[in-house]
Design an enzyme around this catalytic site. Structure first.
Site, short mmCIF file in Angstrom:
data_model
loop_
_atom_site.label_atom_id
_atom_site.label_comp_id
_atom_site.label_asym_id
_atom_site.label_seq_id
_atom_site.Cartn_x
_atom_site.Cartn_y
_atom_site.Cartn_z
N ASP A 112 -43.17 2.34 70.90
CA ASP A 112 -44.12 2.21 72.01
C ASP A 112 -45.47 2.73 71.48
O ASP A 112 -45.52 3.39 70.44
CB ASP A 112 -43.61 3.07 73.18
N ASP B 30 -48.81 3.78 73.78
CA ASP B 30 -49.50 4.80 74.60
C ASP B 30 -48.55 5.93 74.99
O ASP B 30 -47.52 5.69 75.59
CB ASP B 30 -50.09 4.15 75.86
C1 XBP Z 1 -49.02 2.07 78.54
C2 XBP Z 1 -49.54 1.26 79.65
C3 XBP Z 1 -50.87 0.58 79.51
C4 XBP Z 1 -51.98 1.62 79.32
C5 XBP Z 1 -53.34 1.02 79.62
O1 XBP Z 1 -48.46 1.15 77.66
O2 XBP Z 1 -48.86 1.14 80.68
O3 XBP Z 1 -51.09 -0.14 80.71
O4 XBP Z 1 -51.78 2.67 80.26
O5 XBP Z 1 -53.55 -0.10 78.78
P1 XBP Z 1 -47.23 1.61 76.64
P2 XBP Z 1 -54.03 -1.50 79.44
O6 XBP Z 1 -46.82 3.04 77.00
O7 XBP Z 1 -46.12 0.60 76.90
O8 XBP Z 1 -47.82 1.53 75.27
O9 XBP Z 1 -55.20 -1.17 80.36
O10 XBP Z 1 -54.38 -2.36 78.27
O11 XBP Z 1 -52.83 -1.99 80.21
MG MG Z 2 -45.86 4.73 76.56
#
Ligand code: XBP
Ligand code: MG
Length: 238
Positions: A26, A28
């Protein structure tokens, strides 16, 4: 669980993870603690668009249960009886946000979390295949990893599946199923590395065992069913 037992369990799980044919990361909250940069980018985009919105940490923590920035904006707008934004407005606003996120990352960067760089290096030295399965956009992944890992960062990962590549975002399994299809592997051949309950659910629904690295906004999430839960990857001598 006693400390000694926990250490034995972690060491045992380390070998399970090391035997996987692929690790699926993953982004973020897992590779880097990016959500405070996302939150700042959202707030700067609201100001640019002339909206009197401001997401503080408590509000953003609640909204993070909605995967996807566009979906998050829509959920917040729909708290009003009469939503004020069209789908086109939301898309435009999210484009501004994404541009602000890239600029914030380029100017200040967002460091990889402890242990991530060592894990990527060790996995590659073992011949493990690496992939990314994320809700965010390709642009955001590139902005983050070009700074953290250098311009050739993408060569580390055999495939990268982002939120808009599949019909449904996490906790749906779509991004993980797409990674499996592209790698030509079964779920039991892989380990997912995640930070949130939504991410764990997405990996689990795809049949992929998941290691959870606790992150700031998801520290209280129910992650029952995870293969192992750690504060960060440096806790495991990988
Ligand atoms: C995390 C998310 C993303 C980010 C914001 O993604 O849910 O929506 O918060 O990015 P992950 P965007 O943990 O699956 O990597 O504004 O591009 O959605
Ligand atoms: Mg994440």
């Amino acid at each position: 669980m006693s400390q000694a037992l926990a250490a034995i369990r972690t060491a045992g799980m380390r070998d399970v993870i090391a035997s996987a044919r692929a690790l699926i990361f993953d982004v973020d909250g897992t590779l880097a603690e990016t959500e405070e940069v996302h939150r700042r980018a959202f707030n700067e985009a609201f100001a640019v668009a002339g909206l009197d919105w401001f997401w503080d940490k408590v509000t953003y923590g609640r909204l993070l249960r909605v995967a996807g920035g566009k979906e998050r904006i829509r959920a917040f707008d729909q708290r009003n009886a009469v939503p004020s934004l069209t789908f086109a407005d939301i898309a435009d606003l999210h484009r501004i946000k994404t541009a602000r996120y890239a600029a914030l990352i380029a100017s200040g960067g967002c460091p990889l979390r402890p242990g991530v760089r060592a894990w990527l290096r060790s996995a590659r030295s073992r011949g493990q295949r690496l992939a990314i399965a994320t809700t965010t956009s390709h642009g955001n992944i590139d902005a983050l990893l070009a700074v953290a890992l250098g311009p050739e960062w993408a060569s580390l990962f055999e495939t990268i599946v982002a939120g808009d590549d599949v019909p449904r975002k996490k906790p749906a399994p779509d991004v993980y199923l797409e990674v499996l299809a592209r790698l030509g592997l079964g779920p039991a051949d892989c380990i997912a590395i995640e930070d949130s309950g939504n991410g764990l659910m997405a990996a689990s629904r795809a049949g992929i065992p998941a290691l959870i690295t606790r992150s700031a906004y998801f520290d209280e999430d129910d992650v029952t069913g995870a293969l192992l839960v750690v504060g960060d990857l440096s806790e495991i001598d990988y």
